[in-house]
Design an enzyme around this catalytic site. Structure first.
Site, PDB file in Angstrom:
ATOM      1  N   GLN A   1      69.152  40.750  17.984  1.00 26.00           N
ATOM      2  CA  GLN A   1      69.484  39.660  18.734  1.00 26.00           C
ATOM      3  C   GLN A   1      70.829  40.035  19.517  1.00 26.00           C
ATOM      4  OE1 GLN A   1      70.750  36.318  16.290  1.00 26.00           O
ATOM      5  NE2 GLN A   1      71.385  35.009  18.189  1.00 26.00           N
TER       6      GLN A   1
ATOM      7  N   CYS B   1      68.720  32.836  17.953  1.00 27.75           N
ATOM      8  CA  CYS B   1      67.895  33.221  16.472  1.00 27.75           C
ATOM      9  C   CYS B   1      66.845  32.569  16.005  1.00 27.75           C
ATOM     10  CB  CYS B   1      69.380  33.364  15.722  1.00 27.75           C
ATOM     11  SG  CYS B   1      70.046  31.786  15.004  1.00 27.75           S
TER      12      CYS B   1
ATOM     13  N   HIS C   1      73.142  29.526  11.431  1.00 26.54           N
ATOM     14  CA  HIS C   1      72.199  30.736  12.003  1.00 26.54           C
ATOM     15  C   HIS C   1      70.949  30.537  10.996  1.00 26.54           C
ATOM     16  CE1 HIS C   1      71.820  34.618  13.699  1.00 26.54           C
ATOM     17  NE2 HIS C   1      71.731  35.144  12.574  1.00 26.54           N
TER      18      HIS C   1
ATOM     19  N   ASN D   1      68.261  38.901   8.727  1.00 19.87           N
ATOM     20  CA  ASN D   1      68.985  38.535  10.081  1.00 19.87           C
ATOM     21  C   ASN D   1      68.552  38.950  11.228  1.00 19.87           C
ATOM     22  OD1 ASN D   1      71.063  37.750  11.636  1.00 19.87           O
ATOM     23  ND2 ASN D   1      72.740  38.404  10.216  1.00 19.87           N
TER      24      ASN D   1
ATOM     25  N   TRP E   1      70.108  39.736  13.768  1.00 19.64           N
ATOM     26  CA  TRP E   1      71.115  40.514  14.237  1.00 19.64           C
ATOM     27  C   TRP E   1      70.513  41.930  14.054  1.00 19.64           C
ATOM     28  CZ3 TRP E   1      76.390  38.286  13.047  1.00 19.64           C
ATOM     29  CH2 TRP E   1      76.452  36.977  13.888  1.00 19.64           C
TER      30      TRP E   1
END
Length: 556
Positions: free
Chosen positions: A139, A145, A302, A326, A328
């Site tokens: 991300q 997200c 998130h 996650n 990210w």
């Protein structure tokens, strides 16, 4: 709601006053309602996602829903008109500030570059390198997200990714035209979205979603295609993971509130994975204030992807574990019990570690105990796969989809606050002829003799213009048991007979759905908005293990 949050058991009649918790955990007060009194609905709920967009879009009635959709013949004619060496530049989603932002934000630091300009001279840009995996996804600075966690979930199923990302799309060399094609499921059908491959960068680097491999670009490009469907990148900054899962799969989503360490929820996640469902989870909080993880390694407001659940045996006993990712894709991972390098893993034998794919690396994916999972996450979304086309064989199940409209002064009756108006809503005959197969060794004894049915109500949501969204109404559906199949129910019936099942409180979600365990028999299914005379189009989908019939809307 009972001990099992995945199902509403309706073997016995439910009181019309029964309500289930809202998605935010609030439980409306219980009311004692006489069967002779008029049933009054609570106020509809206006709920926003954990990731709220910075700007509020104006809303309007539905028009044509063609935003982001370009006629293929028009595109082919455009490509044919290009001179040698000239590349496609999308006239419907031009590389400018309006593709980036809806609001008046500064875009002067952004430059648009094609993949060939973003790799080293010795590298060849590709849409996909060695297929698609959840580890591809990183991300960027965009708060999407909810979309990328859904992409990570769906990336685990090659058959879906092949449908979403057509193969043989070069980003350089022979056949390269600067155009890329993706497919998304929108209100009952798969649509093609065509974009050019110019991507927003700052200082020569991609700043939104991207792949971990620098020469791979499917993540950045599918994010752009999804932004085109919504009008801009800013328009997908905030949303519901369950909506993204539906757009990527055409499945039926169900949203659950995570409470305590309910063993039924753990079992439900495991069974959903076995059936090929896609699963995400989210934490409460304001994502705009969470630019980094908490001390525990997790990020507030998130969305994450659930990639596995396991019971593992070790020298100290047994533990239930959940693997989470996650989007990210970095070192922001869970730092508590059963994290990558936690001492607990010394209790586990090497073979088990290998079987579950334990890796201690900063890739955003981690294991945690189910107990901690329930403490740290508040919502879970499961998107159940449904048969493609008209497949209704026993091994797949039975699926029916119908579309309809709420029309002013005719069929937009609103809630049960006015039973005479409520009775004018569309009514559908649902017939469940036989109970599901029952295995006493596998199934809950309470399910014997019942039919497992998933019902979804979706309101029209496809945009027509870049700066205006379709009005999102508060919607719900109700099921009533009846002895007379094919006949509409009157206001008198609603006055004296409670519903057998319902989606819950009226809420302004794009889609509401629920799974029920119902006795075989005849039912009337009623989709409804909260307010009277709110015109809109809707789609209802019903999926069951055994064959059933859904007919309507019934004539008045």
């Amino acid at each position: 709601m009972g001990s099992n949050p995945s199902k509403q058991k309706v073997k016995r009649s439910q009181s019309a006053a029964e309500v289930r918790p809202l998605a935010n955990g609030h439980v409306p007060p219980r009311r004692t309602v006489s069967t002779l009194s008029r049933v009054t609905e609570s106020m509809g709920i206006e709920k926003k996602s954990a990731e709220q967009p910075d700007v509020e879009f104006p809303q309007e009635e539905y028009k044509d829903g063609k935003l982001g959709i370009t006629n293929k013949d028009t595109l082919l004619n455009y490509l044919d008109s290009l001179e040698d060496g000239e590349l496609f530049c999308d006239p419907d989603f031009n590389a400018d500030r309006f593709a980036l932002f809806y609001s008046d934000r500064d875009a002067s630091s952004f430059q648009w570059k094609r993949p060939t300009d973003l790799v080293e001279e010795w590298q060849t840009p590709q849409l996909m390198v060695d297929g698609v995996t959840r580890d591809d996804i990183k991300q960027g600075i965009l708060g999407d997200c909810w979309f990328l966690s859904a992409c990570a979930a769906v990336s685990q199923k090659k058959e879906y990714m092949k449908k979403i990302v057509p193969s043989d799309q070069p980003l350089c060399g022979p056949g390269y035209k600067g155009m890329v094609n993706f497919r998304f499921w929108r209100f009952g059908e798969w649509v093609d979205v065509y974009i050019d491959d110019r991507l927003p960068t700052v200082n020569g680097k991609l700043v939104y979603g991207r792949c971990t491999e620098p020469q791979e670009f499917w993540v950045a490009l599918i994010e752009k295609a999804y932004a085109k469907l919504h009008g801009s990148y800013e328009a997908i900054e905030g949303g519901q993971a369950m909506d993204a899962l539906v757009d990527l799969t055409g499945g039926i989503p169900q949203l659950y509130e995570i409470q305590d360490k309910d063993p039924f929820l753990f079992r439900m996640i495991g069974k959903a994975q076995q059936k090929g469902a896609f699963i995400t989870c989210s934490r409460k909080g304001n994502w705009k204030l969470s630019t980094k993880a908490d001390p525990n390694g997790l990020v507030s407001g998130h969305a994450y992807t659930v990639t596995e659940v396991r019971k593992i045996q070790h020298v100290r006993g047994e533990d239930k574990l959940v693997r989470v990712r996650n989007p990210w894709g970095d070192n922001n991972e869970w730092k508590g019990s059963w994290s990558d390098s936690d001492v607990n893993w010394t209790w586990v034998d090497d073979q088990t570690k290998q079987e579950i794919g334990l890796q201690a690396k900063d890739d955003g994916e981690f294991w945690m105990s189910y107990r901690d999972f329930c403490k740290q996450f508040q919502e879970l979304t499961i998107c159940q796969c449904i048969p493609e086309g008209d497949r209704t064989e026993e091994s797949v199940g039975c699926f029916v989809c119908v579309k309809g409209s709420w029309e002013c002064d005719r069929s937009a009756g609103g809630s049960r606050n006015d039973l005479h108006k409520f009775a004018t809503n569309p009514q559908y005959s649902l017939i469940l002829p036989e109970a599901d197969d029952f295995d006493p060794k596998r199934d809950d004894p309470d399910l014997e003799g019942l039919c497992s049915i998933v019902i979804s109500l979706m309101q029209e949501h496809r945009q027509s213009t870049r700066n205006v969204k379709v009005k999102k109404l508060q919607i719900a559906f109700f099921l009533y048991k009846t002895e007379e199949s094919g006949k509409r129910l009157s206001a008198q019936h609603f006055r004296y007979q409670p519903d057998k099942a319902k989606s819950g409180v009226y809420i302004n979600y794009r889609e509401v759905s629920q799974q029920f365990e119902l006795e075989p028999g005849h039912y009337i299914l009623i989709p409804s908005t909260f307010q009277h005379n709110e015109p809109a189009d809707y789609m209802m989908r019903v999926f069951g293990e055994k064959k059933f019939t859904l007919e309507g809307p019934l004539d008045e």
